[in-house]
Design an enzyme around this catalytic site. Sequence first.
Site, short mmCIF file in Angstrom:
data_model
loop_
_atom_site.label_atom_id
_atom_site.label_comp_id
_atom_site.label_asym_id
_atom_site.label_seq_id
_atom_site.Cartn_x
_atom_site.Cartn_y
_atom_site.Cartn_z
N ILE A 31 0.82 -1.15 0.08
CA ILE A 31 -0.07 0.07 -0.04
C ILE A 31 0.87 1.39 -0.15
O ILE A 31 0.35 2.41 -0.33
CB ILE A 31 -0.88 0.02 1.00
CG1 ILE A 31 -2.37 0.71 1.04
CG2 ILE A 31 -0.38 0.30 2.64
CD1 ILE A 31 -3.15 0.59 1.94
N ASN A 86 11.62 -8.49 6.91
CA ASN A 86 12.04 -7.79 8.41
C ASN A 86 11.47 -9.10 9.32
O ASN A 86 10.21 -9.10 9.42
CB ASN A 86 11.23 -6.52 8.54
CG ASN A 86 11.50 -5.44 7.29
OD1 ASN A 86 12.96 -5.24 7.23
ND2 ASN A 86 10.89 -4.78 6.99
N GLY A 92 12.04 -3.91 12.40
CA GLY A 92 11.17 -2.92 11.44
C GLY A 92 10.01 -3.78 11.04
O GLY A 92 9.31 -3.14 10.25
N GLN A 93 9.67 -5.01 11.52
CA GLN A 93 8.44 -5.71 11.20
C GLN A 93 7.16 -5.11 11.80
O GLN A 93 7.12 -4.79 12.90
CB GLN A 93 8.50 -6.98 11.65
CG GLN A 93 7.43 -8.05 11.04
CD GLN A 93 7.50 -9.43 11.30
OE1 GLN A 93 8.29 -9.91 11.96
NE2 GLN A 93 6.28 -10.24 10.75
N HIS A 99 6.31 -12.32 5.67
CA HIS A 99 5.92 -11.76 4.47
C HIS A 99 7.28 -11.31 4.00
O HIS A 99 8.22 -10.94 4.63
CB HIS A 99 5.01 -10.57 4.46
CG HIS A 99 5.37 -9.51 5.16
ND1 HIS A 99 5.05 -9.60 6.69
CD2 HIS A 99 6.10 -8.40 4.97
CE1 HIS A 99 5.52 -8.54 7.05
NE2 HIS A 99 5.93 -7.73 6.24
N HIS A 101 9.10 -9.03 1.15
CA HIS A 101 9.05 -8.03 0.19
C HIS A 101 9.70 -8.06 -1.25
O HIS A 101 10.80 -8.59 -1.26
CB HIS A 101 9.69 -6.17 0.76
CG HIS A 101 9.11 -6.16 2.09
ND1 HIS A 101 8.14 -4.82 2.05
CD2 HIS A 101 9.24 -6.59 3.19
CE1 HIS A 101 7.96 -4.72 3.22
NE2 HIS A 101 8.33 -5.66 4.03
P1 AMP Z 1 6.99 -4.89 7.21
O1 AMP Z 1 7.48 -3.66 7.99
O2 AMP Z 1 7.92 -5.72 6.91
O3 AMP Z 1 5.96 -5.56 8.49
O4 AMP Z 1 5.97 -4.54 6.25
C1 AMP Z 1 4.60 -4.38 6.03
C2 AMP Z 1 4.26 -3.68 4.80
O5 AMP Z 1 2.99 -3.89 4.86
C3 AMP Z 1 4.55 -2.09 4.78
O6 AMP Z 1 5.46 -2.12 3.46
C4 AMP Z 1 3.29 -1.73 4.51
O7 AMP Z 1 3.24 -0.34 3.56
C5 AMP Z 1 2.55 -2.61 3.93
N1 AMP Z 1 0.96 -2.52 4.29
C6 AMP Z 1 0.40 -2.28 5.52
N2 AMP Z 1 -0.83 -2.27 5.29
C7 AMP Z 1 -1.22 -2.66 3.97
C8 AMP Z 1 -2.40 -2.82 3.47
N3 AMP Z 1 -3.61 -2.74 3.78
N4 AMP Z 1 -2.33 -3.48 2.23
C9 AMP Z 1 -0.95 -3.74 1.62
N5 AMP Z 1 0.08 -3.33 2.17
C10 AMP Z 1 0.05 -2.86 3.40
#
Ligand code: AMP
Length: 109
Positions: A31, A86, A92-93, A99, A101
């Site tokens: 997002i 992460n 930073g998770q 998941h 990236h």
């Molecule tokens: P992390 O920091 O590795 O947990 O990454 C979480 C990621 O999820 C971040 O890059 C956010 O931009 C992304 N994110 C958060 N909410 C949503 C959502 N509703 N749909 C898609 N991506 C999202």
Amino acid sequence: MTKTLFSKIIDREIDSNIIAESDDIIVIEDINPKAPIHYLIIPKKEIEKVQDLEEGDFSYIEKMFKMAQYLSENVEGAGDFRLAINSGADAGQEIPHLHMHFLAGNGEV
Ligand code: AMP
């Protein structure tokens, strides 16, 4: 147990731009993209982080990497890419559901 945000997306309770899906994996558009192509490759099983992977979970890792190969081959501009995980809040998770990236696009990754 409370569902994670990603489980709610998988169950279509929250909207998201779904790029690909298999029985075990979903790929959504991030997002808040940090590259021209920024996807999240997510196992459908709620595993919080790498530290929590159990013996039977490693097939998900194989499938996540195979999905990265599939995206590389099928998404325009994603031939070369960067993968990042992460794993844990201190790293930073933000979302406690494993998941990976997938970042690509125009040499801007
Ligand atoms: P992390 O920091 O590795 O947990 O990454 C979480 C990621 O999820 C971040 O890059 C956010 O931009 C992304 N994110 C958060 N909410 C949503 C959502 N509703 N749909 C898609 N991506 C999202």
